[in-house]
Design a protein around this motif. Structure first.
Motif, PDB file in Angstrom:
ATOM      1  N   UNK A   1      38.460  14.599  32.952  1.00 33.71           N
ATOM      2  CA  UNK A   1      39.485  15.019  33.909  1.00 33.71           C
ATOM      3  C   UNK A   1      40.447  13.893  34.249  1.00 33.71           C
ATOM      4  N   UNK A   2      41.676  14.294  34.537  1.00 32.13           N
ATOM      5  CA  UNK A   2      42.625  13.361  35.124  1.00 32.13           C
ATOM      6  C   UNK A   2      42.267  13.155  36.594  1.00 32.13           C
ATOM      7  N   UNK A   3      42.649  12.032  37.126  1.00 34.83           N
ATOM      8  CA  UNK A   3      42.433  11.772  38.552  1.00 34.83           C
ATOM      9  C   UNK A   3      43.204  12.792  39.394  1.00 34.83           C
ATOM     10  N   UNK A   4      44.447  13.038  39.024  1.00 37.93           N
ATOM     11  CA  UNK A   4      45.282  14.017  39.728  1.00 37.93           C
ATOM     12  C   UNK A   4      45.076  15.384  39.087  1.00 37.93           C
ATOM     13  N   UNK A   5      44.288  16.232  39.720  1.00 35.99           N
ATOM     14  CA  UNK A   5      43.953  17.541  39.163  1.00 35.99           C
ATOM     15  C   UNK A   5      45.108  18.538  39.249  1.00 35.99           C
TER      16      UNK A   5
ATOM     17  N   UNK B   1      46.324  21.095  31.045  1.00 34.46           N
ATOM     18  CA  UNK B   1      47.227  20.128  31.673  1.00 34.46           C
ATOM     19  C   UNK B   1      46.546  18.938  32.334  1.00 34.46           C
ATOM     20  N   UNK B   2      45.398  19.155  32.993  1.00 28.21           N
ATOM     21  CA  UNK B   2      44.778  18.082  33.758  1.00 28.21           C
ATOM     22  C   UNK B   2      43.334  17.800  33.373  1.00 28.21           C
TER      23      UNK B   2
ATOM     24  N   UNK C   1      45.623   4.295  36.808  1.00 29.28           N
ATOM     25  CA  UNK C   1      44.743   5.247  37.495  1.00 29.28           C
ATOM     26  C   UNK C   1      44.965   6.682  37.027  1.00 29.28           C
ATOM     27  N   UNK C   2      45.036   6.877  35.736  1.00 24.60           N
ATOM     28  CA  UNK C   2      45.285   8.199  35.153  1.00 24.60           C
ATOM     29  C   UNK C   2      44.033   9.072  35.205  1.00 24.60           C
ATOM     30  N   UNK C   3      42.882   8.502  34.926  1.00 24.50           N
ATOM     31  CA  UNK C   3      41.662   9.269  34.693  1.00 24.50           C
ATOM     32  C   UNK C   3      40.695   9.218  35.867  1.00 24.50           C
ATOM     33  N   UNK C   4      39.910  10.264  36.009  1.00 25.63           N
ATOM     34  CA  UNK C   4      38.737  10.150  36.854  1.00 25.63           C
ATOM     35  C   UNK C   4      37.830   9.113  36.199  1.00 25.63           C
ATOM     36  N   UNK C   5      37.103   8.335  36.979  1.00 25.98           N
ATOM     37  CA  UNK C   5      36.346   7.224  36.401  1.00 25.98           C
ATOM     38  C   UNK C   5      35.263   7.632  35.409  1.00 25.98           C
TER      39      UNK C   5
END
Length: 163
Positions: free
Chosen positions: A19-23, A57-58, A92-96
């Motif tokens: 997942x991307x950090x920004x859902x 998309x996310x 900071x694109x991705x969830x960690x």
């Protein structure tokens, strides 16, 4: 702090959700070419077989099989994320972390491939699986593994998940 444990199997086949950090973002589909280049770059350095993949998309779902002597899927994800992040010029694109599941057998594999392919329909992005462009579903249709009209047409799927 949580203690995350991964199950590493040399030559294993795994299902992943990343997942991307920004859902609410559409970064993955807007920059699909950069994501493809990042995956290709990493795959050339350390081979792995792509069993199925869908990019939304996310977030994305995929299945990989690693070579017999390799179990480092975490390293592959780290590299893909790093290369993509650098290519889009953001931080900071991705969830960690990512979610993984080791595939147990052929039935488990089929279930997870079906899940991957129906995901854009499930999230309401399309009314037919075949209409989502960023999926290996089209490769599998060409190979005769799925009919083009697999899963039919759906007005809406009420799954409780966000579109």
């Amino acid at each position: 702090m949580s203690n995350y444990r991964r199950y590493y199997v040399p030559g294993g086949t795994c299902f992943f959700t990343v997942n991307l950090r920004d859902r609410q973002s559409d970064l993955l589909t807007c920059h699909i070419d950069l994501l493809r280049k990042a995956v290709s770059y990493v795959q050339r350095k350390q081979t792995f077989e792509i069993g199925a993949w869908v990019i939304l998309p996310e977030h994305m779902h995929c299945i990989w099989t690693l070579p017999e002597n390799d179990s480092d899927y975490s390293g592959l994800w780290r590299e893909i994320k790093k290369v993509f992040t650098k290519s889009v010029g953001l931080q900071d694109v991705w969830q960690p972390r990512f979610w993984e599941h080791t595939i147990r057998d052929d039935e488990d594999l089929r279930h997870h491939i079906d899940y991957i392919y129906v995901n854009p329909l499930k999230h309401g992005w399309v009314k037919r699986v075949q209409d989502w462009p960023w999926s290996t579903f089209h490769r599998d249709v060409r190979a005769g593994l799925y009919p083009e009209d697999w899963a039919g047409e759906c007005e809406t799927l009420n799954t409780g998940e966000r579109r």
